[in-house]
Design an enzyme around this catalytic site. Structure first.
Site, PDB file in Angstrom:
ATOM      1  CE  LYS A  40      -8.873   0.527   8.668  1.00 14.91           C
ATOM      2  NZ  LYS A  40      -9.547  -0.275   7.673  1.00 14.91           N
ATOM      3  CG  HIS A  44      -2.302   0.315   4.569  1.00 16.40           C
ATOM      4  ND1 HIS A  44      -3.341   0.746   4.848  1.00 16.40           N
ATOM      5  CD2 HIS A  44      -1.311   1.231   5.170  1.00 16.40           C
ATOM      6  CE1 HIS A  44      -3.622   1.822   5.450  1.00 16.40           C
ATOM      7  NE2 HIS A  44      -2.339   2.130   5.987  1.00 16.40           N
ATOM      8  CD  GLN A  74      -5.939  -2.626  10.182  1.00 17.92           C
ATOM      9  OE1 GLN A  74      -6.332  -3.212  11.130  1.00 17.92           O
ATOM     10  NE2 GLN A  74      -6.171  -2.159   9.075  1.00 17.92           N
ATOM     11  CG  ASP A 128      -1.400   3.860   9.173  1.00 18.83           C
ATOM     12  OD1 ASP A 128      -2.315   3.579   9.919  1.00 18.83           O
ATOM     13  OD2 ASP A 128      -1.282   3.278   7.919  1.00 18.83           O
ATOM     14  CB  CYS A 170      -4.735  -1.806   0.072  1.00 22.29           C
ATOM     15  SG  CYS A 170      -6.302  -1.883  -0.747  1.00 22.29           S
TER      16      CYS A 170
END
Lengths: 135, 393
Positions: free
Chosen positions: B214, B117, B191, B188, B351
């Site tokens: 999140k 992203h 998620q 990252d 994104c």
């Protein structure tokens, strides 16, 4: 000032459930004449829309002709309505027009500037062109 | 089947007269009462600025904030809480690394993946680095065999789980390749932190970034894990709270983690992250994984069996997001009708425009799951999709 075309649209949406409202929008979308592919250029596209929107304007006998298209049906439905209201009027008329039907048929959320959908930016673009033409 | 919905007050809400089916968890998750109450309690009875007061409230706040850091440190398997800094979120964490490493990155290269992203693309470009993506196959598996490392490669920055597809990237395999070339790796975990157990020592990464919001905590707070071997990189931001001695000529900095937390941090946010970890650990990460795996697999299978649905990405391990499109129906139109049925999904490019280009689509509909989602939610989604197809037929 009330406007006959807008009042007629409002009447058609009056009392409908959301599902039927969207059904009606889709039928308006299907009525809309598609824009010739050759005009769907980057230059004619309006950014800030979650769906793609293309716009083309020109003058004919003193009136402004606006041609709009989108790749999404709901957006097509809304711009189909918008064209019924704004198309084929003098630039001055378009500048002065209060587009109250969008709120009154319950599509206000589509107008929110924060919404990526960008109906507001379509209207802004039409007004800009009309203002230029009116002067 | 376990249903955690009762812990999340917002999920009792009705949208347009329909029960809310919240499937936009990759964008942000809802908050359990426990987290909401912890934030509220902090402002109600503990609020003081940290690390700079001798008074009672400052002491209490400082202690809670540092406890939160320890909690995060344990949760991700860091060696020391000093390796954990609180940031404003994943994007901020990545930007801070990009800014700190700018002298090394400028004119050189960062290796990313084909599923990133924008938050793992733009900061590196701003730091003056060129990007090269590890290619993906048609199922969106990373082609790790084709990883090519050159003299210019100064960092590998990869998402753990794709925000669009839900595909889990083989991060350990990549850190091992990176180790052979002595190249640092940033993961990252935006998620993945809420779905999968994470151990930074086991992964072997040098940086790990994720957001609070999140993972059932507040918005505006995130975490950057920085391994000890990078503990002396320059701070990206300067100001109060991170300095040792300041003169008009020269400033010396505190040791990590405070060095990297200029200004007053999001104290309540950090505490909310700790509360969210408590909440998740109380259920158990393995239990969460098991439950989510069941719901996700059920939803994915049913979705892909539905007429006119095209799914994207298909790797061995997947979690969180499912991306799809309906034949001849624009994602936006799908999202609008689902919304009116009380079903929240995201539509568009998420994104991740380069990934959209490689999938050959302008955008997708994304249904993303969290621990409170159930098979019934998946059924509602399928029902919604049938309605969408009927309306646009």
């Amino acid at each position: 000032m009330r406007d006959a075309v807008q009042d007629d649209i409002i009447k058609q949406f009056d009392g409908l459930e959301w599902l039927d409202k969207y059904g009606l929008l889709i039928s308006f979308a299907k009525e809309l004449e598609p824009m010739d592919e050759k005009f769907k250029t980057e230059e004619n596209s309006i950014s800030g829309c979650q769906s793609k929107v293309w716009i083309r304007t020109y003058r004919e006998n003193g009136k402004m002709i606006i041609d709009l298209d989108s790749d999404a049906m709901i957006t097509r439905g809304i711009i189909s309505l918008l064209l019924k209201v704004v198309n084929n009027r003098s630039p001055r008329d378009i500048v002065d027009l209060d587009l109250y039907f969008i709120e009154e048929i319950g599509l206000k959320s589509n107008l929110s500037p924060a919404r990526a959908d960008g109906l507001a930016s379509i209207i802004r673009r039409i007004r800009e062109v009309a203002k230029r033409e009116a002067n | 089947m376990t249903d955690f919905k009762k812990d999340f007050p917002i999920l009792e809400k009705e949208i347009y007269g329909k029960r809310l089916v919240y499937l936009d968890n990759a964008a942000t998750s809802q908050k359990p009462s426990y987290v909401i109450e912890t934030i509220s309690e902090f402002y109600r009875s503990d609020n003081g600025n940290i690390h700079r007061g001798v008074h009672y409230l400052s002491e209490v706040s400082s202690e809670k904030y540092e406890k939160a850091r320890e909690k995060v440190s344990d949760f991700i398997g860091a060696r020391d809480p000093a390796e954990v800094t609180f940031t404003a979120g994943t994007t901020d964490s990545i930007n801070q690394v990009a800014c700190s490493l700018e002298p090394i990155l400028k004119g050189n290269e960062v290796l990313i993946t084909g599923v990133e992203h924008h938050s793992n693309i733009v900061p590196w470009q701003l730091a003056g680095a060129k990007l090269r993506a590890i290619p993906i196959d048609e199922d969106c598996n990373l082609l790790t065999d084709s990883i090519e490392i050159t003299d210019k490669t100064k960092l590998i920055a990869i998402s753990h789980v794709s925000n669009v597809l839900g595909s889990v990237n083989p991060i350990k395999e990549i850190t091992e390749i990176a180790k052979d070339h002595d190249i640092p790796v940033l993961v990252d975990a935006a998620q993945s932190i809420q779905h999968l157990p994470i151990d930074v020592k086991d992964i072997g990464c040098d940086f790990l970034a994720f957001s609070g919001h999140k993972m059932y905590a507040a918005t505006g707070v995130g975490v950057l894990y920085t391994s000890e071997r990078f503990s002396d990189i320059m701070p990206a931001k300067g100001g109060g709270g991170m300095v040792d001695k300041v003169t008009l000529e020269r400033t010396t900095y505190l040791n990590p983690p405070l060095r990297y937390e200029a200004g007053t941090p999001h104290i309540a946010g950090a505490i909310s992250v700790a509360a969210a970890i408590d909440y998740m650990q109380n259920i158990g990460m393995d239990e969460i994984r098991k439950h989510e795996h069941n719901v996700y697999s059920y939803a994915r299978k049913k979705l892909l069996e539905t007429d006119g649905v095209t799914g994207y990405g298909n790797t061995d391990e997947m979690c969180g997001s499912i991306s799809f499109n309906l034949d001849n129906i624009h994602q936006y139109d799908t999202g609008m009708i689902l919304d009116k049925m009380g079903i929240a999904v995201r539509t568009g490019h998420h994104c991740a425009q380069p990934l959209m280009r490689s999938l050959g689509t302008e955008g997708t509909v994304r249904a993303s799951f969290a621990l409170y989602n159930t098979e019934e939610d998946a059924d509602m989604l399928i029902e919604g999709i049938e309605k969408v197809r009927m309306m646009y037929a």
